[in-house]
Design a protein around this motif. Structure first.
Motif, PDB file in Angstrom:
ATOM      1  N   ALA A   1      30.286  62.060  66.761  1.00 45.63           N
ATOM      2  CA  ALA A   1      29.180  61.837  67.698  1.00 45.63           C
ATOM      3  C   ALA A   1      28.064  62.850  67.479  1.00 45.63           C
ATOM      4  O   ALA A   1      26.875  62.492  67.486  1.00 45.63           O
ATOM      5  CB  ALA A   1      29.699  61.923  69.133  1.00 45.63           C
TER       6      ALA A   1
ATOM      7  N   ILE B   1      31.141  55.209  71.630  1.00 48.51           N
ATOM      8  CA  ILE B   1      31.842  55.515  70.383  1.00 48.51           C
ATOM      9  C   ILE B   1      33.362  55.428  70.502  1.00 48.51           C
ATOM     10  O   ILE B   1      34.046  55.116  69.523  1.00 48.51           O
ATOM     11  CB  ILE B   1      31.429  56.913  69.863  1.00 48.51           C
TER      12      ILE B   1
ATOM     13  N   ASP C   1      30.097  51.521  66.024  1.00 48.67           N
ATOM     14  CA  ASP C   1      29.891  51.587  67.465  1.00 48.67           C
ATOM     15  C   ASP C   1      28.753  52.546  67.805  1.00 48.67           C
ATOM     16  O   ASP C   1      27.818  52.208  68.545  1.00 48.67           O
ATOM     17  CB  ASP C   1      31.200  52.035  68.118  1.00 48.67           C
ATOM     18  N   ALA C   2      28.819  53.746  67.261  1.00 51.44           N
ATOM     19  CA  ALA C   2      27.802  54.755  67.569  1.00 51.44           C
ATOM     20  C   ALA C   2      26.432  54.369  67.017  1.00 51.44           C
ATOM     21  O   ALA C   2      25.411  54.521  67.707  1.00 51.44           O
ATOM     22  CB  ALA C   2      28.232  56.107  67.007  1.00 51.44           C
TER      23      ALA C   2
END
Length: 303
Positions: free
Chosen positions: A79, A152, A265-266
């Motif tokens: 992240a 995430i 996802d992120a």
């Protein structure tokens, strides 16, 4: 080889695994391992579980090192990396904003006093305020910080399912949590795995197309699944770190294809915030394919 399917509840939705294996294969151990994998992610990274490792870190005093599990360390590191690459467009430090606008575990409506406080208070830069000691599996905050991993963690949960499938020696599978999916191998007939590309509609779940996956993951971020309506205005759950308010930029959804579902996802969340133009160079740099669906119905795709 025959088709098998396993599924169950997790993270407020459901996980599923479809795979090809010999007829008569005992799947009880695999089913248990899949559930344990996604449940571990939920226990560690949920904003909704008061005793999660994420909330333990959120509640920790500033400056105090907190032991965290391997999986949470992996997600926090990724992240921060994507946050730096996007100059803060992907920001896991928006937990207080998410809560204030009514998308957290509290009351499902905006809290004007908390929003006003967040708007006038300088917010810590997440990449500078969260320190990770990967070797010792510990983390600490150097400033007030409320972390939210909803952009995430689910993707990482899919990657953990993929790890389990491979550990059982299964070579052809499709795993997913809600709309975040990852596939490996070709079906026995030589076909790729087909995944529905959902139409961004708040009131129905219909496919607007099909994405073919082989040794690839896909994740979608959108303004249509989690939202609240205030004074006739629909507010999306995706926060714009720059404005410290729900995103409102004419994009209905972004789907990203990447090597891992955690990354997909992120990046999907980051590209929702950045917009199609700014996202194009980053997508090319990091080898990502994208599908942008705009609120007026137009589509821009590199898939």
């Amino acid at each position: 080889m025959v088709r098998h399917m396993l599924n169950g509840p997790t993270m407020g939705t459901r996980y599923a695994a479809v795979f090809f294996a010999p007829d008569g294969m005992a799947t009880e151990a695999l089913a248990a391992a899949l559930f344990e994998a996604v449940d571990r992610v939920d226990r560690q990274m949920s904003s909704w579980k008061p005793d999660s490792d994420l909330n333990r870190l959120n509640a920790a005093p500033i400056g105090e090192w907190i032991a965290i599990p391997r999986e949470l360390m992996t997600v926090l590191a990724e992240a921060l990396k994507i946050g730096r690459a996007t100059k803060g467009a992907f920001d896991i430090g928006v937990g207080a904003l998410v809560e204030a606008w009514g998308f957290g575990p509290g009351e499902r409506r905006p809290d004007r006093s908390r929003i006003d406080t967040a708007s006038v208070s300088p917010r810590a830069v997440t990449s500078a305020s969260l320190q990770l000691d990967a070797a010792a599996f510990r983390a600490r905050k150097s400033a007030p910080l409320s972390l939210d991993l909803s952009g995430i963690a689910k993707g990482f949960g899919v990657d953990e399912m993929a790890r389990v499938m491979n550990s059982f020696g299964i070579q052809t599978w499709l795993v997913g949590i809600d709309g975040e999916m990852r596939a490996q191998g070709l079906k026995p007939d030589g076909a790729s795995w087909a995944v529905a590309h959902e139409r961004p509609d708040r009131y129905s779940r219909d496919a607007m197309g099909v994405i073919e996956l082989t040794d690839r993951a896909v994740a979608t971020s959108g303004n249509y699944r989690h939202w609240v309506e205030v004074a006739g205005r629909v507010l999306s759950h995706t926060m714009d770190p720059a404005t410290q308010s729900p995103l409102d930029n004419g994009i209905a959804s972004v789907s990203v294809l990447a090597g891992t579902c955690m990354a997909a996802d992120a990046w999907a969340t980051a590209f929702m915030v950045l917009g199609a133009e700014a996202a194009s160079s980053l997508a090319a740099k990091f080898g990502l394919e994208t599908i942008f669906v705009f609120c007026d119905g137009t589509v821009r795709s590199t898939v």
